[in-house]
Structures are given as structure tokens and as C-alpha cells.
Design a protein around this motif. Structure first.
Motif, PDB file in Angstrom:
ATOM      1  N   LYS A  59      52.024  64.960  -2.177  1.00  0.00           N
ATOM      2  CA  LYS A  59      51.944  66.224  -2.494  1.00  0.00           C
ATOM      3  C   LYS A  59      52.666  66.935  -3.450  1.00  0.00           C
ATOM      4  CE  LYS A  59      51.946  67.348   2.441  1.00  0.00           C
ATOM      5  NZ  LYS A  59      52.407  68.279   3.561  1.00  0.00           N
ATOM      6  N   GLU A  95      42.505  62.475   4.454  1.00  0.00           N
ATOM      7  CA  GLU A  95      42.209  63.664   5.244  1.00  0.00           C
ATOM      8  C   GLU A  95      43.560  64.540   5.227  1.00  0.00           C
ATOM      9  OE1 GLU A  95      40.678  66.137   6.416  1.00  0.00           O
ATOM     10  OE2 GLU A  95      39.340  64.592   7.469  1.00  0.00           O
ATOM     11  N   ALA A  96      44.786  63.749   5.083  1.00  0.00           N
ATOM     12  CA  ALA A  96      46.040  64.622   5.145  1.00  0.00           C
ATOM     13  C   ALA A  96      46.160  65.420   3.695  1.00  0.00           C
ATOM     14  CB  ALA A  96      47.321  63.845   5.389  1.00  0.00           C
ATOM     15  N   LEU A  97      45.800  64.908   2.783  1.00  0.00           N
ATOM     16  CA  LEU A  97      45.867  65.298   1.288  1.00  0.00           C
ATOM     17  C   LEU A  97      44.456  66.279   1.082  1.00  0.00           C
ATOM     18  CD1 LEU A  97      47.070  62.396  -0.732  1.00  0.00           C
ATOM     19  CD2 LEU A  97      48.465  64.326   0.152  1.00  0.00           C
ATOM     20  N   TYR A 101      35.836  62.466   0.243  1.00  0.00           N
ATOM     21  CA  TYR A 101      35.553  61.650   1.118  1.00  0.00           C
ATOM     22  C   TYR A 101      34.737  60.424   0.425  1.00  0.00           C
ATOM     23  CZ  TYR A 101      36.687  64.548   5.029  1.00  0.00           C
ATOM     24  OH  TYR A 101      37.132  65.441   5.707  1.00  0.00           O
TER      25      TYR A 101
ATOM     26  N   GLU B  10      40.724  67.254  15.771  1.00  0.00           N
ATOM     27  CA  GLU B  10      41.675  68.334  15.268  1.00  0.00           C
ATOM     28  C   GLU B  10      42.278  67.977  13.967  1.00  0.00           C
ATOM     29  OE1 GLU B  10      40.697  70.989  16.446  1.00  0.00           O
ATOM     30  OE2 GLU B  10      40.304  70.444  18.584  1.00  0.00           O
ATOM     31  N   SER B  11      42.102  66.655  13.553  1.00  0.00           N
ATOM     32  CA  SER B  11      42.977  66.012  12.697  1.00  0.00           C
ATOM     33  C   SER B  11      43.268  67.127  11.276  1.00  0.00           C
ATOM     34  CB  SER B  11      42.773  64.679  12.147  1.00  0.00           C
ATOM     35  OG  SER B  11      41.166  64.509  11.819  1.00  0.00           O
ATOM     36  N   ARG B  12      41.931  67.550  10.659  1.00  0.00           N
ATOM     37  CA  ARG B  12      42.214  68.323   9.352  1.00  0.00           C
ATOM     38  C   ARG B  12      43.015  69.510   9.704  1.00  0.00           C
ATOM     39  NH1 ARG B  12      37.439  69.164  11.499  1.00  0.00           N
ATOM     40  NH2 ARG B  12      36.473  71.006  11.523  1.00  0.00           N
ATOM     41  N   HIS B  13      42.897  69.924  10.942  1.00  0.00           N
ATOM     42  CA  HIS B  13      43.582  71.477  11.161  1.00  0.00           C
ATOM     43  C   HIS B  13      45.243  71.007  11.305  1.00  0.00           C
ATOM     44  CE1 HIS B  13      39.767  73.317  11.824  1.00  0.00           C
ATOM     45  NE2 HIS B  13      39.301  72.478  12.710  1.00  0.00           N
ATOM     46  N   ARG B  14      45.505  69.930  11.824  1.00  0.00           N
ATOM     47  CA  ARG B  14      46.802  69.512  12.116  1.00  0.00           C
ATOM     48  C   ARG B  14      47.454  68.661  10.865  1.00  0.00           C
ATOM     49  NH1 ARG B  14      45.984  67.103  18.224  1.00  0.00           N
ATOM     50  NH2 ARG B  14      45.885  69.306  19.240  1.00  0.00           N
ATOM     51  N   TYR B  15      46.873  68.227  10.051  1.00  0.00           N
ATOM     52  CA  TYR B  15      47.186  67.526   8.962  1.00  0.00           C
ATOM     53  C   TYR B  15      47.614  68.576   7.784  1.00  0.00           C
ATOM     54  CZ  TYR B  15      45.817  62.767  10.646  1.00  0.00           C
ATOM     55  OH  TYR B  15      45.239  62.011  11.309  1.00  0.00           O
ATOM     56  N   ARG B  16      46.637  69.611   7.717  1.00  0.00           N
ATOM     57  CA  ARG B  16      46.704  70.321   6.714  1.00  0.00           C
ATOM     58  C   ARG B  16      46.654  72.089   6.877  1.00  0.00           C
ATOM     59  NH1 ARG B  16      41.798  69.751   3.803  1.00  0.00           N
ATOM     60  NH2 ARG B  16      41.051  68.555   5.145  1.00  0.00           N
TER      61      ARG B  16
ATOM     62  N   GLU C 136      46.446  72.146  22.957  1.00  0.00           N
ATOM     63  CA  GLU C 136      46.096  71.585  21.679  1.00  0.00           C
ATOM     64  C   GLU C 136      47.138  72.316  20.646  1.00  0.00           C
ATOM     65  OE1 GLU C 136      44.293  69.278  21.337  1.00  0.00           O
ATOM     66  OE2 GLU C 136      43.017  69.287  23.114  1.00  0.00           O
ATOM     67  N   TRP C 137      47.617  73.373  20.835  1.00  0.00           N
ATOM     68  CA  TRP C 137      48.057  74.328  19.709  1.00  0.00           C
ATOM     69  C   TRP C 137      49.732  74.719  20.078  1.00  0.00           C
ATOM     70  CZ3 TRP C 137      45.786  72.774  15.421  1.00  0.00           C
ATOM     71  CH2 TRP C 137      44.519  72.523  15.671  1.00  0.00           C
ATOM     72  N   PHE C 140      50.846  70.196  22.529  1.00  0.00           N
ATOM     73  CA  PHE C 140      50.854  69.264  21.777  1.00  0.00           C
ATOM     74  C   PHE C 140      52.243  69.030  20.806  1.00  0.00           C
ATOM     75  CE2 PHE C 140      49.747  67.152  17.636  1.00  0.00           C
ATOM     76  CZ  PHE C 140      49.173  65.923  17.929  1.00  0.00           C
ATOM     77  N   PHE C 141      52.504  70.165  20.059  1.00  0.00           N
ATOM     78  CA  PHE C 141      53.389  70.269  19.294  1.00  0.00           C
ATOM     79  C   PHE C 141      55.087  70.301  19.938  1.00  0.00           C
ATOM     80  CE2 PHE C 141      49.708  71.617  17.013  1.00  0.00           C
ATOM     81  CZ  PHE C 141      49.510  70.459  15.625  1.00  0.00           C
TER      82      PHE C 141
END
Lengths: 348, 134, 385
Positions: A59, A95-97, A101, B10-16, C136-137, C140-141
Motif C-alpha cells: 500500500k 484482493e487486499a490491494l 484478477y 465478505e473478504s473484499r469488504h473486510r480487507y479494503r 459480521e460487523w 467479528f471485529f
């Protein structure tokens, strides 16, 4: 040839001093400090690993450029402490960045030079026209067994190098030198690495670093004084300092890229975090020699020259290496062993 | 028991920090929603995903001493309501700081961290946490 | 429409009841209520069972069917339905039972609540209680329900709406009242300094700001059949019951330190009962957390609430009796049971049978049961004409 488009590093804020470790094992910290030339090292937080460190480093690299992320065609992560034995770090990073794809991705391993091996592959792909830009990352959260000399140095950190055309630092050449030398290893499933003691020195580190550097200067027709900066793999502060001296480099060329005395050995990020610190201040025309070493053993050598485009690099958009080095949270040995999972927790 | 799909979804919501914007009333929501609670049926088909900036400030916070088992290693840990620059309030952990550094109004920035894991063998669940801006 | 009366009430002791299982607790309360009402199983048209998290605490779903079964009434094939609305399950079940009887479809209904919380370690209970947040929100955190309550408290103080003492006082009041109630989880009297200086759970909240983890069951028999009432000259009536909801998570609300649903449900219940707040002689509110008690009172009583926390108005023998049962804080908080125990207390008080903690000649109780932190709100007015 390909060039560095952007770069970024991440160093966990937690640090432990040599004194804290030495007192647990009845060692004199002054002997460690003068012998290994290490004062403190970084420690990853309990919620940090190679994926999170890589993500933050990447990042930082992305912040410093206006490059469209969708133009990144490859992401390779080199580490010897990937969070999963099977399941790539690199795909989580896609995905994180928020990368496209449609991307080449893989995890690399070659002890401490997996990150530079990743760089060489990205360079090759850019040079061949397979991709426009690619991200190479070296990151580790290395462990030293309690009481082992490595405990003073094995640390955590990561560096991401974004490589493409028309970057601000051109690669003039890269080469590698590889032999079967078992100086340091970790068997599958083992928590801590093993090493050959003094065997890690002359036949391993020095042979490969010196040979790689000499071959590069021979190939490019250069001498130590032609470089403004030289960065060597730094398992401790002593080895790179001595290697530089043996090759004929002066302290001024080496000191800006020497981080291990303050943050320890970040393994796959070791040489490139030094490079990152140099790039934080390098100016147009500066020539840089970088020599990475990986146990097992081999060296990856890079000859680079910073060009005029460095002036449009947005370095200030991300925290530089020294800024991070100078922002520590000091912890004691008890917190260190807790964070590093060296105490037995229920259900953990 | 593995909860892989529930996490993975949910990964994209949680990662970014990818939320959803109602393009009918131009409001950004996080966590993501399928229906805008203001526009309701007018928003159907008009909710678009959008990544937040990741910067915000502490709206309220607490230091948790008696916390969840998965977070034991970090006790006492700081939980906060973070007012994002983009609008939404986000419930998240503040890390890499001593509790004394956290105040209402403190500027924070998102960082990707391990949040939970399904034991030693299961998957690692990554997500956002926040660190204090220098 | 016809009136709905409370014929009988029953409750177990609340607390760490190691000897008793979920089904034993439920049948004890149910049996007591039926015997108190002076009726028989054949008189019962339906059973409504309130329970928050039996599936997680003791791996049991279909709890209403289990209660009916182990109360020995399965052979009668009486419909038995579980109602779940977080920790407002009790209030919500009472409301459903009330509406069913009010509608004319059912005449006599048993409504019972039960929670068996101590069969799991307290860390696990904390996790299960967090189930009323957004899994979930929030959970989870790392959020616990107490951590959300703590952030409400911190913001409320920051906005200058309250000081620490304004909500630290509620556990003190509840403990005082609980000390006079035989079925209480806690009987000790505490001081405001004890609350503030106790071990922190989620700062600024301490262990004394939190209601305990309790086992317990309570039940009522309600009916439209006046002929079934023992003392028909003084019938206790459910005058109204009304619910309202808000966003599940505090982070989605326009204001984090107010409970809009509480205002809506209490205003509605008072209006349906044809009463204003001045006609309410005593309040039972959902003091799962001290700060939650304060915010509820701000919604129910308005601006006077804060000032009243600084005096002695809330004791059983004062101007605005509050949580004379001992509240969730000190009488105990077996989640899904809480709303029903509030109704039991109101009934006992209206009968004039509350002993030492008896409110003087009460005619109307407003009871408020809450799921989560202002998410589900159920207000019920119980009184005599």
C-alpha cells in the motif's frame, strides 16, 4: 530495461532491545552489541504476519505513484514465513490491494533472498513484454529459537518494489550466484530454524555476497567508487560492514542502507528494506549496488541508477523507512514471547 | 467446524473497507447494504460498491479488559467507533498504541490485520483495524 | 376489545443455579404460575416460551416444546411457540401472548421465559451475549455487548449529557432493592464508589455496571376469562404492550447515545393504555448496563432523568420507584427471562405482596424490556383500574 516505478516498506512498531533478551540468557548485552552490531529488533504484533506486513508495504508503494492499479500484471511474494504452508499469500494480496484478477501471482521461497528472486522474475516479465508492471514483495516474521543467537536478530518487516517501464530508477543489470551450501535451514513443520554456526560466515554469506558483487562489477566494468550507495544482505550489522570493507566500499556508501542494527534482520526484506531507505533519499544520477543473500545458498545482485523521474515521485505520500524506524513501541521480553507465540496458550 | 464461505464472502469488504453507495440519494453505507434504508425500493439496483478512503477519527472508544477469547492475546484492547472521512461509523479495534494515546477526535487510518483464526489448523480471517496517525 | 388479565405468576430464584437444568427451571416457574392462578393444564390454550440463546448455551432449540413436554402437558397437544428477540424475548413473548388473548382467538395462555447461562464458562457466555450485536460487523471485529455500551457511555459523557455518577447510580439502586427480594441473584448493598472503582470490563464500565450472568425462569398466566380470577374485585390487567425497533448496530444509527425505539415503544404503550407518565407509579427498566438504564430513562422520562439521578427519587419509597425488583443488575439477568420477571414483579407489587420493598399503593407499572442496546424495545403497562 525495466525500472523501479515505486517502492514502500513496512516495519512493525513493536521493538525489543538487545538488553531485554540478553538478561534472560545471562549474556552481556555489550558483547552482543559489539559482536553482532545489533541494538534492537522489530517484533510483529500478535495480529501481524507476512500477509499483513506485505499488504502495508505494498500500500505504501501504491500511495507513491498514480499508476492505475489495473495495470499491475504480476504479484510475487518472497518469504520464509508465509502464514500458510499451502495457500498463497499473493492471492490474498490481490484482493487486499484491489488488484485486477487477471494477474500472475505466486509465493517464493529462498531463505532471505526470496524477495529479490521475485524482483528478478517481475523484471523478466516486464522486459519480455508479458506484463506492463509487476509487484515484488519480500517480507518475513522470522523466528529465532529462544536462547539462540538468532533471537537477537530475527525480526519482521517487508518491502514492496513496483517494477515497470519508465520508472525512476533503472535496472542496469541483475545476476545471481547459487551453490548448494547448507548454512541455515528449517525443516518442514519445525517452528525454529537451525544453522551451521560459524559455517554461516565465510563459506556461505561472504562467499556468495563477495562473488556476486565482484561478478556484477566485472560485468558492468565498475569499481566500488562508481556507486553512491551499496546495500548488502544484513543478517546482523557486522557481516555487511565487513563485506563492504572487503570489497572496497566506504562507510558513507553503506550506512544509509544498513538497518539491521536498529530493526534486526527482516530476512526476505533485509537487502530491499535497505534499498527502500536509500530510495527515500536518492537523487537523480545516483548509482546503487544491491546484493541480497539467501541461505542455502545464493546471491541476487542488482545494479541500478536513479533517473530524473525521481523528481515526480510522491515519496511523501507514504512513511519512509527511517520515519518508521524512529517510531517504536518498546516491549519487554515477556510481551515479546507472548506476541511471538512462545508461551503455551489454551486453544491457541 | 469451518466457516470458510461465510468469511470468504465478505473478504473484499473486510480487507479494503468496500461499502455500498446508494446512487439514488448519494449516501455511502458501511457495512454494505442491499437496500438503502432511506430510499428503500427506489434504491433497488442502484446500490454500487465503493472502497472507502481508510481514514477517519475516533468518535468513541473503550478499553476492553474482559473481552472475547479470540482477542485474549491483545487484552486490554481498544475498540472504537471510527467516523470515516467518507461518512459511515465503523466498529473496529485500534492497535499498535497504548490506551492512553486514544482520545475522541484522534485521527486514525485503516490497516489490514489478522482478526480471528479458526484455531491452528483453520483459515486466518483478515480484516481492518485502525492505527493512530502520527 | 376485551381486557387481558394476569391470573398468576411464578418465578425461580435467579443466580448460579448449579443443580437445575433449563427444563427444570422452566417447569418450576410454569408450575408456580399455574398454581398461583389456580387453574389446571386443561384450562391453558397455548404456551409462549421466551428464550434468547438456548441453542448456544445448552444446544437446545424448540425450547417451548421442551418446556411444555417437561411441564407434563404434551399429551394435551397445546401449541407451544418460542419467541426470540434477543434479551427482549421475555417482553416480546408477553406481548405476543397478550395480543393473542386480546384478539379473542385464545382465552388463557401461559407465557414463560427461561435462560440457563452458567452451563458454559463466562468467556463463552460473553461471546453468546454478543450474539445480539451484528455478528459480521461488530462481534467479528472484537466487540462485546459491554464494549458497545461503554462507547455509548463515553460519547454521552463527551457530549456533556451525563457524568459518570449519573449512571453509576443505577447499580446502587438495584442492589438496594434486590437486598429485599428473596429471589435475587445478589443481596449485597453497594455504594457508588464501589461501582466506579471496581475492575474494569470495558472502560469506563466496570463489573458493577454490568448485569450478571444468571440462570432463572419466570412465568405468567394471562387470560381474558374474569371468572378464572381468584380476586376478581381487584384484577391486574395488562393495559397495553407495544414494541419498536432500531438499527441492529449502534454504528448505523444517527445518534449513538439515544434509544429512539425506547421512546417510541414507551410513548405508544402509554398512549394505548390511556395514561401519561405522571400516572405511572413505578418503572421496571432493562438495566443490563448502567448506561443503558440512564439512556432508557432519558427516553421515557425526558430531561428530568439526569436530575433525578442526583437525588434519591428512584428508591421504592420515593417519588419515582425504579427497578424495585432489584433490576437485571442485582435480581439477575437470565436474558430471555428478564422481561417476564419484570411483569412478575409488577404483579406482586400491584397485589401489595412485595414485602419490605413494597411500593406504596401502586396502580400502574410501566415495564421496559430491551434486546441489545436499544435495538428491540418492548414496553408494557400493567395496572389496576
Amino acid at each position: 530495461m525495466s525500472s523501479i516505478v515505486s517502492y514502500g516498506s513496512y516495519i512493525p512498531r513493536f521493538r525489543i532491545r538487545v538488553e531485554e533478551i540478553a538478561k534472560e540468557w545471562g549474556e552481556n548485552p555489550e558483547n552482543i552489541k559489539s559482536g553482532l552490531f545489533i541494538h534492537s529488533k522489530s517484533v510483529p504484533g500478535p495480529d501481524e504476519d507476512v500477509l499483513t506486513i506485505s499488504a502495508e508495504a505494498a500500500k505504501n508503494a501504491l500511495r507513491r505513484t498514480d499508476l492505475d492499479k489495473s495495470k499491475i500484471g504480476a504479484i510475487y511474494v518472497g518469504s520464509e514465513s508465509h502464514p500458510y504452508a499451502v495457500k498463497p499469500t499473493s492471492s490474498i494480496l490481490v484482493e487486499a490491494l484491489g488488484l485486477s484478477y487477471d494477474i500472475h501471482s505466486a509465493d517464493y521461497e529462498f531463505a532471505c533472498k526470496a524477495g529479490t528472486a521475485a524482483m528478478q522474475n517481475v523484471m523478466a516479465m516486464v522486459d519480455s513484454g508479458q506484463i506492463e508492471n509487476g509487484m515484488a514483495i519480500g517480507a518475513d516474521t522470522s523466528q529465532g529459537a529462544p536462547g539462540d543467537a538468532l533471537e537477537y536478530s530475527a525480526s519482521a518487516g517487508g518491502t514492496a518494489i513496483l517494477i515497470g517501464k519508465n520508472g525512476f530508477a533503472d535496472f542496469n543489470a541483475t545476476l545471481s550466484f547459487t551453490t548448494d551450501t547448507p548454512d541455515f535451514w528449517r525443516r518442514e513443520g519445525e517452528k525454529y530454524p537451525s544453522h551451521g554456526g560459524r559455517f554461516t560466515g565465510e563459506p556461505a554469506y561472504f562467499k556468495h555476497v563477495l562473488t556476486g558483487a565482484k561478478k556484477m562489477m566485472e560485468k558492468m566494468g565498475t569499481k566500488p567508487e562508481d556507486y553512491d550507495y551499496a546495500i548488502f544482505h544484513q543478517p546482523n550489522g557486522k557481516f555487511p560492514t565487513r563485506a563492504a570493507k572487503m570489497l572496497g566500499f566506504k562507510d558513507e556508501q553503506v550506512k544509509d542502507g544498513l538497518l539491521t542494527p536498529f530493526i534486526g534482520n527482516t530476512y526476505s526484506s533485509s537487502m530491499i528494506i535497505g534499498l527502500s531507505a536509500v530510495l527515500d533519499k536518492a537523487e537523480s544520477g545516483d548509482r546503487i549496488l544491491g546484493v541480497a543473500f539467501g541461505s542455502g545458498a545464493g546471491s541476487d545482485v542488482f545494479d541500478m541508477t536513479v533517473n530524473d523521474r525521481v523528481k515526480s515521485l510522491k515519496r511523501e505520500r507514504a512513511k519512509g523507512v527511517m520515519e518508521q524506524v524512529n517510531n517504536p513501541i518498546w516491549i519487554d521480553y515477556a510481551t515479546y514471547v507472548k506476541y511471538r507465540g512462545k508461551i503455551i496458550m489454551r486453544g491457541a | 467446524m469451518s466457516e470458510v464461505p461465510r468469511f470468504w464472502r465478505e473478504s473484499r469488504h473486510r480487507y479494503r473497507l468496500v461499502g455500498t453507495r446508494c446512487t439514488n440519494c448519494d449516501t455511502l453505507y458501511f457495512p454494505p447494504r442491499v437496500i438503502c434504508p432511506t430510499c428503500r425500493r427506489e434504491s433497488v439496483g442502484k446500490m454500487k460498491e465503493e472502497e472507502m478512503s481508510g481514514v477517519g477519527e475516533i468518535y468513541s472508544f473503550t478499553v476492553v479488559h474482559d473481552g472475547l477469547e479470540q482477542f485474549k492475546m491483545q487484552i486490554p484492547y481498544v475498540m472504537a467507533l471510527v467516523k470515516m472521512k467518507d461518512g459511515p461509523l465503523v466498529t473496529a479495534q485500534i492497535v499498535d498504541c497504548s490506551p492512553e494515546e486514544v482520545k475522541i477526535g484522534t485521527k486514525v487510518t485503516a490497516t489490514l490485520r489478522k482478526v480471528r483464526s479458526e484455531g491452528k489448523e483453520g483459515i486466518i480471517q483478515y480484516g481492518y483495524k485502525f492505527t493512530i496517525c502520527p | 376489545m376485551r381486557d387481558v388479565y394476569i391470573l398468576g405468576v411464578g418465578t425461580t430464584k435467579f443466580g448460579e443455579l448449579w443443580d437445575l437444568s433449563l427444563r427444570e427451571l422452566a417447569s418450576e416457574a410454569g408450575l408456580k404460575a399455574i398454581m398461583d392462578a389456580g387453574i389446571y393444564a386443561e384450562d391453558v390454550d397455548a404456551l409462549y416460551g421466551a428464550n434468547t440463546s438456548g441453542g448456544q448455551f445448552v444446544d437446545q432449540e424448540q425450547i417451548a416444546a421442551l418446556i411444555a413436554d417437561y411441564s407434563g402437558i404434551s399429551d394435551l397437544n397445546i401449541p407451544s411457540i418460542r419467541v426470540e428477540a434477543g434479551s427482549a424475548s421475555g417482553g416480546a413473548a408477553l406481548m405476543q401472548a397478550y395480543l393473542a388473548v386480546k384478539s379473542g382467538q385464545l382465552n388463557t395462555v401461559v407465557v414463560g421465559g427461561v435462560e440457563k447461562m452458567t452451563d458454559v464458562p463466562s468467556e463463552v457466555a460473553t461471546e453468546i451475549i454478543g450474539g445480539s450485536l451484528d455478528a459480521e460487523w461488530e462481534t467479528f471485529f472484537g466487540a462485546t455487548e459491554c464494549s458497545i455500551a461503554a462507547m455509548i457511555a463515553r460519547r454521552h459523557e463527551f457530549e456533556g449529557k451525563a457524568k459518570r455518577e449519573n449512571y453509576a447510580v443505577f447499580p446502587v439502586i438495584s442492589h438496594k432493592h434486590a437486598s429485599m427480594n428473596d429471589t435475587s441473584h445478589f443481596k449485597n448493598i453497594i455504594k457508588i464508589e464501589d461501582v466506579i472503582n471496581a475492575s474494569p470490563v470495558a472502560e469506563p464500565l466496570t463489573v458493577f455496571d454490568n448485569a450478571p450472568i444468571s440462570d432463572g425462569a419466570s412465568a405468567l398466566v394471562i387470560s381474558a376469562d374474569l371468572k378464572k380470577i381468584n380476586n376478581a374485585s381487584h384484577p391486574i390487567k395488562i393495559k397495553s404492550s407495544s414494541a419498536a425497533n432500531d438499527f441492529l448496530s449502534v454504528h448505523d444509527r444517527k445518534s449513538v447515545d439515544s434509544f429512539r425505539a425506547v421512546k417510541k415503544s414507551s410513548d405508544s404503550a402509554l398512549s394505548l393504555a390511556g395514561l401519561d407518565i405522571g400516572k405511572i407509579d413505578a418503572l421496571e427498566i432493562h438495566d443490563s448496563y448502567s448506561i443503558a438504564a440512564l439512556i432508557q430513562l432519558e427516553e421515557i422520562l425526558g430531561k428530568d432523568a439526569i436530575k433525578m439521578t442526583e437525588g434519591n427519587d428512584f428508591y421504592f419509597n420515593s417519588s419515582r420507584p425504579l427497578n424495585v425488583s432489584g433490576g437485571l443488575k442485582a435480581h439477575g439477568n437470565p436474558l430471555g427471562t428478564s422481561g417476564l420477571y419484570q411483569a412478575v414483579e409488577a404483579t406482586v407489587q400491584l397485589r401489595g405482596k412485595a414485602g419490605q420493598r413494597q411500593v406504596k399503593d401502586p396502580r400502574n407499572f410501566l415495564i421496559h424490556n430491551m434486546g441489545g442496546l436499544g435495538t428491540t424495545s418492548v414496553s408494557t403497562v400493567i395496572g389496576v383500574d
